[in-house]
Design an enzyme around this catalytic site. Sequence first.
Site, PDB file in Angstrom:
ATOM      1  CB  SER A 282     -69.055 109.533 -15.233  1.00  0.00           C
ATOM      2  OG  SER A 282     -68.397 109.639 -16.688  1.00  0.00           O
ATOM      3  CE  LYS A 288     -68.916 103.912 -14.285  1.00  0.00           C
ATOM      4  NZ  LYS A 288     -67.495 104.624 -14.800  1.00  0.00           N
ATOM      5  CD  GLU A 295     -61.961 103.468  -8.003  1.00  0.00           C
ATOM      6  OE1 GLU A 295     -61.302 103.996  -8.733  1.00  0.00           O
ATOM      7  OE2 GLU A 295     -63.436 103.638  -8.015  1.00  0.00           O
TER       8      GLU A 295
END
Length: 445
Positions: A282, A288, A295
């Site tokens: 991130s 993160k 995804e």
Amino acid sequence: MEQAYEKCLWGGRFRQDEDQLMQRFNSGGFRTEWLVGPDIQGSLAHVAMQVKCGMLTPEEGEILTEGLKSILHQFQTGQLVFGPEYEDVHTFVELNLIRQVGEVGKKLHTARSRNDQCNVDMKLYVKEQTAWVIAQIDRFRETLQHTAEANPWIMPGYTHLQRAQVVTMKHHLLAYYEMLGRDKKRLQSALEIMDESPLGCGALAGTTHEIDRAYTAELLGFAGGPCKNFLDGVSDRDFVLETMADFSILMMHLSRLAEELVLWTSAEFGFVTLDDRYTTGSSIMPQKKNSDGAELVRGRTGRVYGDLLTLLCAMKGLPLAYNKDMQEDKSAFYDALKVVSGSLQMMERMIATMKVKPEVLRQAVRKGFLNATEVADYLVKKGVPFRDAHGIVGKIVIYCEDVGKAIEDLSLAELKQFSDCFGEDIYPYIDYDNILQKGIKKEML
Ligand code: ARG
């Protein structure tokens, strides 16, 4: 005045040039460089047939053959560019052939139409690429099998995303091995069905020339020979649709596995970590590590469904035979192909490099009353009808929740409050490792 063939393949009956907007609308937007190879392959077979049938002298055939090969070479080495000034791939190849070999180049298109030509090109491409997708499926299945064997650990199996019964990571991964095996069979069957050559169907009604369609079919490797019906041969796009339908089911499988990876890598599950190489971070939250590879596979699945729908909708109201709408098969198929091939590779890499955490899996098993069904099975073995056993164990679960214990942590005295049938042998019977040794559950090991 410029000759029509210097710009396009059809100018003769027109008094005015194409408007630039029309030209761009027709040719622009989507370039099919990937059809240059198949188009030339089809033309080479056509030339060989023209010579065989006496439509070209052997010398003329030689000139066209060498010319076509040279265009392919020039295209591959970047000396010839398939730019937006060419209406389509057929125009690009034929105009350049005429430019390079002169008058004889104008004989190439005898007894052929772009309508049969474009379908031949597309079939050659779809066949070749489908074989490549099948090879990628094989590779991914090998990785799934290998990773499954390396991870025999017990884990919770789910229904409704609620912990249900104990399974193994191996068995879970092998479920996808099976799905992909069916995907492979579907594609192989599609390849078999599509294996007829449209070349020679002409624009829609064959040709008055004595051509040999069986010969071109053979040269191009169509095991089923030539298409039986001219109108169908030029307007059939089933093979593109069927391949994309098979791709859609395949992507649905990949997307389900992708979703599991997203879940499993979350802190809430923590079953698995993905290799750093297939995750991203991130820009603001330093901690993160996101499962972007998975995804993206999940997200792009919709694109493949969309591509299928695009062509289904384009085809659904078309009268026989060729209509320009059919040109939309190109962008739809190419997009679906790129997504499928990229997703297979990404999933293969993620699965090959992921680290499974057996201890976390075992902990999750212990917390979920995953042996409740086996407690009921135990009572059945002691003579209690299953429906009654189900009710008894339900009560035990409520009790366990109230006192914060797992079933296997209850004392015999506690268990006997629910049924006299319980004996010491209940404990080994519902031990998670033992459960998997019983009945057909052994198949999960
Ligand atoms: N580029 C066209 C296609 O891919 C080729 C066929 C064109 N035929 C025609 N009559 N305009 O569908």
